[in-house]
Design an enzyme around this catalytic site. Sequence first.
Site, mmCIF file in Angstrom:
data_model
loop_
_atom_site.group_PDB
_atom_site.id
_atom_site.type_symbol
_atom_site.label_atom_id
_atom_site.label_comp_id
_atom_site.label_asym_id
_atom_site.label_seq_id
_atom_site.Cartn_x
_atom_site.Cartn_y
_atom_site.Cartn_z
ATOM 1 N N GLY A 1 30.801 37.162 53.041
ATOM 2 C CA GLY A 1 32.038 37.490 52.357
ATOM 3 C C GLY A 1 31.877 37.726 50.873
ATOM 4 O O GLY A 1 30.843 38.220 50.407
ATOM 5 N N HIS A 2 32.902 37.360 50.120
ATOM 6 C CA HIS A 2 33.015 37.679 48.697
ATOM 7 C C HIS A 2 31.969 36.942 47.858
ATOM 8 O O HIS A 2 31.279 37.542 47.038
ATOM 9 C CB HIS A 2 34.431 37.323 48.239
ATOM 10 C CG HIS A 2 34.777 37.775 46.862
ATOM 11 N ND1 HIS A 2 34.756 39.091 46.472
ATOM 12 C CD2 HIS A 2 35.172 37.067 45.766
ATOM 13 C CE1 HIS A 2 35.133 39.189 45.205
ATOM 14 N NE2 HIS A 2 35.378 37.972 44.751
ATOM 15 N N PHE A 3 31.863 35.635 48.047
ATOM 16 C CA PHE A 3 30.930 34.818 47.279
ATOM 17 C C PHE A 3 29.583 34.772 47.995
ATOM 18 O O PHE A 3 29.165 33.748 48.541
ATOM 19 C CB PHE A 3 31.493 33.403 47.090
ATOM 20 C CG PHE A 3 32.561 33.301 46.033
ATOM 21 C CD1 PHE A 3 32.235 33.005 44.718
ATOM 22 C CD2 PHE A 3 33.891 33.506 46.351
ATOM 23 C CE1 PHE A 3 33.210 32.903 43.739
ATOM 24 C CE2 PHE A 3 34.883 33.410 45.381
ATOM 25 C CZ PHE A 3 34.542 33.109 44.066
ATOM 26 N N ASP B 1 33.703 41.138 52.680
ATOM 27 C CA ASP B 1 34.577 40.814 51.559
ATOM 28 C C ASP B 1 35.962 41.376 51.869
ATOM 29 O O ASP B 1 36.105 42.578 52.120
ATOM 30 C CB ASP B 1 34.014 41.450 50.289
ATOM 31 C CG ASP B 1 34.755 41.055 49.024
ATOM 32 O OD1 ASP B 1 35.973 40.814 49.079
ATOM 33 O OD2 ASP B 1 34.102 41.002 47.969
ATOM 34 N N GLN C 1 27.093 42.498 42.275
ATOM 35 C CA GLN C 1 27.333 41.728 43.494
ATOM 36 C C GLN C 1 28.836 41.671 43.751
ATOM 37 O O GLN C 1 29.575 40.951 43.083
ATOM 38 C CB GLN C 1 26.751 40.318 43.369
ATOM 39 C CG GLN C 1 26.761 39.542 44.680
ATOM 40 C CD GLN C 1 27.819 38.460 44.719
ATOM 41 O OE1 GLN C 1 27.781 37.531 43.925
ATOM 42 N NE2 GLN C 1 28.760 38.581 45.635
#
Length: 309
Positions: free
Chosen positions: A274-276, A248, A138
């Site tokens: 996004g990233h999380f 991201d 992920q």
Amino acid sequence: MTASVTTPRLSPPARTAHRHLDVDGVDVFYRESLPDRPDAPVLLLLHGFPSASHQFRRLIDTLGRHYRLIAPDYPGFGHTRAPDGFTYSFDRLTDVVEGFTARLGLTRYVLYLFDFGAPVGLRLARRHPERVAGLVVQNGNAYLDGLSDAARAFTALTPDTPGAEQTVLDLFTLPATRAQYEGGTADPALVAPEGWLLDQYFLDQPGRKQAQLALAYDYRSNLAAYPDWQAWLRAHRPPALIVWGTRDPFFTPDGARAYLRDLPDAELHLFDTGHFALEDHLPEIAPLIAGFLDRVGDGPATPAGREAS
């Protein structure tokens, strides 16, 4: 006459143990779900920057009754405490995680690779390929294709680069930490503030910024190792589930697709976030992980071999 009321059937969350384990002088804090059956498949959750095992709390609550989810904090993160003089590098983080798995007697597990968890987990996989039942990736990069321009500029920094230290230290501030969670999300209201506030609390502890500064300068060692990790993927072909937030700012979706060059049977799902990605897409991602663990278990999986959006 009183109307009848139907009580909804609720699935209780997993019970989670919070423990400490000494690994060669490092006091490793970790979270471990207590599943309903003792032979449940193991998912080793490797967290990213600037977070720690608490980033997986909701995933553990969701899946922990049926699978054994284990999430350690690395040295320099969360509740883990390293002795004075500990060398902060990705090799040393892997040493500690390797020792941690040995102390727990883990001989077979699926690795969850997120952000920093990718360089730690892929180092661990190369050391012990026989233990890897599969990979859940992920936003964990292992290809130059996946580095954004900002990531390339950041990873090129060295202690001798003018202004490098301040550039890195600026990443350890509350606005930057919050932006890592909310950046790229379609609805920031779905991101609970506790995650980035707790991250910042730990970043502000004595010695933590220097530890993170050392890891930032060492990140270039991961880029140098990409060819070795890719060769390992081609040689061992572990079953893989890839879930990726496409917005991201550090790791682009090209990095997700690049895995398919070496793992053509991997299952790829892209999410508009996004990233999380777990912060706002847990309801979509958790069932994918559960299905993957059911297929893989403790033995070989039947790969799905498709990309979904």
